[in-house]
Design an enzyme around this catalytic site. Sequence first.
Site, PDB file in Angstrom:
ATOM      1  N   ARG A  72       0.820  -1.219   0.000  1.00  0.00           N
ATOM      2  CA  ARG A  72       0.000   0.000   0.000  1.00  0.00           C
ATOM      3  C   ARG A  72       0.855   1.272   0.000  1.00  0.00           C
ATOM      4  O   ARG A  72       0.375   2.370  -0.258  1.00  0.00           O
ATOM      5  CB  ARG A  72      -0.991  -0.037   1.171  1.00  0.00           C
ATOM      6  CG  ARG A  72      -2.171   0.857   0.977  1.00  0.00           C
ATOM      7  CD  ARG A  72      -3.449   0.472   1.741  1.00  0.00           C
ATOM      8  NE  ARG A  72      -3.343  -0.415   2.852  1.00  0.00           N
ATOM      9  CZ  ARG A  72      -2.877  -0.106   4.056  1.00  0.00           C
ATOM     10  NH1 ARG A  72      -2.455   1.108   4.304  1.00  0.00           N
ATOM     11  NH2 ARG A  72      -2.833  -1.014   5.010  1.00  0.00           N
ATOM     12  N   TYR A 126     -17.287  14.976 -16.133  1.00  0.00           N
ATOM     13  CA  TYR A 126     -17.703  13.577 -16.175  1.00  0.00           C
ATOM     14  C   TYR A 126     -18.802  13.370 -15.123  1.00  0.00           C
ATOM     15  O   TYR A 126     -18.709  13.914 -14.012  1.00  0.00           O
ATOM     16  CB  TYR A 126     -16.484  12.694 -15.895  1.00  0.00           C
ATOM     17  CG  TYR A 126     -16.823  11.260 -15.640  1.00  0.00           C
ATOM     18  CD1 TYR A 126     -17.390  10.479 -16.636  1.00  0.00           C
ATOM     19  CD2 TYR A 126     -16.603  10.684 -14.399  1.00  0.00           C
ATOM     20  CE1 TYR A 126     -17.726   9.162 -16.396  1.00  0.00           C
ATOM     21  CE2 TYR A 126     -16.932   9.362 -14.149  1.00  0.00           C
ATOM     22  CZ  TYR A 126     -17.495   8.613 -15.150  1.00  0.00           C
ATOM     23  OH  TYR A 126     -17.835   7.313 -14.912  1.00  0.00           O
ATOM     24  N   ASP A 191      -8.845  17.911 -15.694  1.00  0.00           N
ATOM     25  CA  ASP A 191      -9.057  16.527 -16.115  1.00  0.00           C
ATOM     26  C   ASP A 191      -8.666  16.446 -17.587  1.00  0.00           C
ATOM     27  O   ASP A 191      -9.341  17.004 -18.455  1.00  0.00           O
ATOM     28  CB  ASP A 191     -10.519  16.127 -15.891  1.00  0.00           C
ATOM     29  CG  ASP A 191     -10.760  14.643 -16.141  1.00  0.00           C
ATOM     30  OD1 ASP A 191     -10.081  14.076 -17.022  1.00  0.00           O
ATOM     31  OD2 ASP A 191     -11.633  14.059 -15.481  1.00  0.00           O
ATOM     32  N   LYS A 216      -9.087   5.035 -19.758  1.00  0.00           N
ATOM     33  CA  LYS A 216      -9.452   5.434 -21.106  1.00  0.00           C
ATOM     34  C   LYS A 216      -8.226   5.340 -22.029  1.00  0.00           C
ATOM     35  O   LYS A 216      -7.760   4.255 -22.296  1.00  0.00           O
ATOM     36  CB  LYS A 216     -10.084   6.835 -21.063  1.00  0.00           C
ATOM     37  CG  LYS A 216     -11.103   7.019 -19.917  1.00  0.00           C
ATOM     38  CD  LYS A 216     -12.351   6.180 -20.030  1.00  0.00           C
ATOM     39  CE  LYS A 216     -13.224   6.175 -18.786  1.00  0.00           C
ATOM     40  NZ  LYS A 216     -13.610   7.472 -18.241  1.00  0.00           N
TER      41      LYS A 216
HETATM   42  C1  LIG Z   1     -14.185   7.933 -16.962  1.00  0.00           C
HETATM   43  C2  LIG Z   1     -13.824   9.296 -16.516  1.00  0.00           C
HETATM   44  C3  LIG Z   1     -13.526   9.564 -15.170  1.00  0.00           C
HETATM   45  C4  LIG Z   1     -13.633   8.506 -14.102  1.00  0.00           C
HETATM   46  O1  LIG Z   1     -12.624   7.553 -14.241  1.00  0.00           O
HETATM   47  P1  LIG Z   1     -12.782   6.011 -13.764  1.00  0.00           P
HETATM   48  O2  LIG Z   1     -11.478   5.427 -14.171  1.00  0.00           O
HETATM   49  O3  LIG Z   1     -13.963   5.447 -14.473  1.00  0.00           O
HETATM   50  O4  LIG Z   1     -12.980   6.033 -12.287  1.00  0.00           O
HETATM   51  C5  LIG Z   1     -13.133  10.844 -14.838  1.00  0.00           C
HETATM   52  N1  LIG Z   1     -13.052  11.827 -15.761  1.00  0.00           N
HETATM   53  C6  LIG Z   1     -13.350  11.608 -17.058  1.00  0.00           C
HETATM   54  C7  LIG Z   1     -13.258  12.736 -18.033  1.00  0.00           C
HETATM   55  C8  LIG Z   1     -13.749  10.343 -17.472  1.00  0.00           C
HETATM   56  O5  LIG Z   1     -14.068  10.151 -18.763  1.00  0.00           O
END
Ligand SMILES: *Cc1c(COP(=O)(O)O)cnc(C)c1O
Length: 400
Positions: A72, A126, A191, A216
């Site tokens: 961890r 998101y 983000d 992603k």
């Molecule tokens: C999918 C997504 C998230 C969340 O990420 P996870 O890996 O699903 O927890 C945050 N910001 C954006 C822009 C996303 O597309």
Amino acid sequence: MGAHADVRTAPRALATEAVHAGRDDLARQGLHAPPIDLSTTYPSYDSRGEAARIDAFAATGTEPDGPPVYGRLGNPTVARFETALARLEGTEAAVAFASGMAALSAVLLVRASMGLRHVVAVRPLYGCSDHLLTAGLLGSEVTWTDPAGIAEALRPDTGLVIVESPANPTLAEVDLRAVAHACGSVPLLVDNTFATPVLQRPAEQGARLVLHSATKYLGGHGDVLAGVLACDEEFAGRLRQVRFATGGVLHPLAGYLLLRGLSTLPVRVRAASANAAELARRLAADPRVAHVHYPRIGGAMVSFEIHGDPHEVIAGVRLITPAVSLGSVDTLIQHPASISHRIVDADDRRGAGVSDRLLRMSVGLEDVEDLWSDLDQALKRPDRGAGNCATSRNEPAPAV
Ligand SMILES: *Cc1c(COP(=O)(O)O)cnc(C)c1O
């Protein structure tokens, strides 16, 4: 020998970093593929030394030299991915988490632990990020504003400003440099999931924190759930301390897959973006389509409002996969009002420009003609289920 040293220290282009960062020690170790270290614990006969290492971590959150003590606290395979992502984003450090949402949660916890619970945020975000802030699940309080209202929304207890650009799902863009300026000394979190460091490096424009849902594009193959924050070493230390205490760590196998994903990131993003730009062009010229959203900086995401029923398009695709998420090698399409942004209150969602007729498509690496013929046949479907669509059939889609 001198020539070797020069090559290693010279600044390297993004495409080079993508395949070499986080792997610089491998050849000297006689390895080519990075090893996967699945250890949860690390033996040591020197418990005085371990105590000192734990004290140092508790003080600053710096990664212990040598083995991590316990899984961890850190993991060598995950650390390779963190090193590589920091290089690509141009930051001192990066800290990986079990998901994008775990990464965002860690930032909110870092700031709340300093008594800075107020967050200023720009919609759209998101859906789950919006929900986490709106519901105040981690004790934060949010003020929603547009980019021009950020400076005015700041309070003495504001710990964070959050923007997405291009934003999920409308692909709205914000001027990051102007926003960073408006934030003053309050950390700006961008983000960067949609743009990736291939198209945009927010830290160079003044963002203190760069967030990725690594699920992603960074992973890129739809088989890893992960999140990561690229930032300065001071903030990274606090994030590691929160990660250690709350446990949202990334699995080493995921770290391995992410490092592998990064090596093809520039190639994937450029090829998918070329497909997306072409599909955006054809959609914009199509009378069945009311409005196309495609960012100025490009990218592999296209969103569009149609005159007909978006549910019919989802039901009609055959090559394109009807699924949430994005950034994989194959093309995915989804209806944000039903799925990715369902959890956001309908009025807030529409107010942020997410119309009930909007479809969001993550364009992959297939041949663009095959993608177009699939979209074309899905758009041809009769408008049978218009009653299921929340907006009336004759109402023009708003231009956002
Ligand atoms: C999918 C997504 C998230 C969340 O990420 P996870 O890996 O699903 O927890 C945050 N910001 C954006 C822009 C996303 O597309």
